[in-house]
Design a protein around this motif. Sequence first.
Motif, short mmCIF file in Angstrom:
data_model
loop_
_atom_site.label_atom_id
_atom_site.label_comp_id
_atom_site.label_asym_id
_atom_site.label_seq_id
_atom_site.Cartn_x
_atom_site.Cartn_y
_atom_site.Cartn_z
N VAL A 129 10.64 47.49 -19.23
CA VAL A 129 10.06 46.16 -19.47
C VAL A 129 11.20 45.16 -19.51
O VAL A 129 12.27 45.44 -20.06
CB VAL A 129 9.27 46.14 -20.81
CG1 VAL A 129 8.69 44.76 -21.06
CG2 VAL A 129 8.17 47.19 -20.80
N ALA A 130 10.99 43.98 -18.95
CA ALA A 130 12.02 42.94 -18.90
C ALA A 130 12.14 42.26 -20.25
O ALA A 130 11.60 41.17 -20.47
CB ALA A 130 11.70 41.94 -17.80
N LEU A 131 12.88 42.88 -21.15
CA LEU A 131 12.98 42.40 -22.52
C LEU A 131 14.19 41.50 -22.76
O LEU A 131 14.44 41.09 -23.89
CB LEU A 131 13.02 43.59 -23.49
CG LEU A 131 11.77 44.49 -23.48
CD1 LEU A 131 11.95 45.67 -24.41
CD2 LEU A 131 10.53 43.69 -23.85
N GLY A 132 14.94 41.19 -21.70
CA GLY A 132 16.11 40.32 -21.84
C GLY A 132 15.77 38.85 -21.65
O GLY A 132 16.58 38.10 -21.11
N GLY A 133 14.60 38.46 -22.10
CA GLY A 133 14.21 37.06 -22.01
C GLY A 133 13.45 36.70 -20.76
O GLY A 133 12.87 35.61 -20.68
N GLY A 134 13.42 37.59 -19.77
CA GLY A 134 12.77 37.26 -18.51
C GLY A 134 11.29 36.97 -18.64
O GLY A 134 10.78 36.02 -18.03
N LEU A 135 10.58 37.76 -19.43
CA LEU A 135 9.14 37.56 -19.59
C LEU A 135 8.86 36.20 -20.22
O LEU A 135 7.93 35.49 -19.82
CB LEU A 135 8.55 38.67 -20.46
CG LEU A 135 8.71 40.10 -19.94
CD1 LEU A 135 8.09 41.08 -20.92
CD2 LEU A 135 8.09 40.26 -18.56
N HIS A 136 9.66 35.82 -21.21
CA HIS A 136 9.42 34.57 -21.94
C HIS A 136 9.92 33.36 -21.17
O HIS A 136 9.25 32.31 -21.15
CB HIS A 136 10.07 34.65 -23.31
CG HIS A 136 9.60 35.82 -24.12
ND1 HIS A 136 8.31 35.93 -24.58
CD2 HIS A 136 10.24 36.95 -24.53
CE1 HIS A 136 8.17 37.05 -25.25
NE2 HIS A 136 9.33 37.69 -25.23
#
Length: 257
Positions: free
Chosen positions: A134-141
């Motif tokens: 999951v793109a948890l490095g800020g990408g989703l937000h």
Amino acid sequence: MDFITSEVAGGVRTITLNRPEVLNAINADMHWELEEAFNQFAAAPDEHVCVITGNGRGFCAGSDLKAAVAEGRRPYPPHGYAGLIERFDCPKPFIAAVNGLALGGGFELALACDIIIAAESASFGLPEPLVGAVALGGGLHRLSRQIPLKQAMGMILSSRRVPAEEGYRLGFVTEVVPDGDLASATQRWCTEILRASPVSIRASKEIVMNGLKAPGIAAAMAAQPDDPAFQTWQNSEDAREGPRAFAEKRKPEWKGC
């Protein structure tokens, strides 16, 4: 620095991801090298813009999964992934000069910058679900806030790679330039930023970011006079120098304070 280079000239720090053999994929040590380079930039009073780019044919392919499997995962530095994703305390501008693939964490690194300049051959995507991540490095937000939600969800849920021109139309790319013009275009942006008062630039970025937390424009403007960045600018020497230089028909001499 084994995996990046960091150079300073004319008020600009240029940080180059330097693992071209793996499209500049980020390993554990690289996170900490980036943290240190960004810390140096943030602390230097005579450095006003930071440019991030990649060596070779890729900007950054994201996390080095092979290295993560072989070495095990290590904690990220204090400012998060790549030393930038959670660097909410630096009011100086960051420019991503994207010269090729920007995927996964590489796209997240670019999204954390204030300006993205992309070569025509560049492409962007969050393919983490394809490897069970999951793109948890800020990408989703960040992506869901920087472009229309349905377009962001389309990219996120399909893991689709988006070319530079489409990124420009969607709104997360600032400018697309021919591949051979990326360096000169980046220098042009830096030169334009450096014409202005460093205090005004930093205040502008902070006021924008703080204002986005408000429920609307009226609330953001009402809170503006109490913003520490506003007060720092208002009491600065640069705020007095600008009108004085204009009245005297001369080039301002910015003090940066």
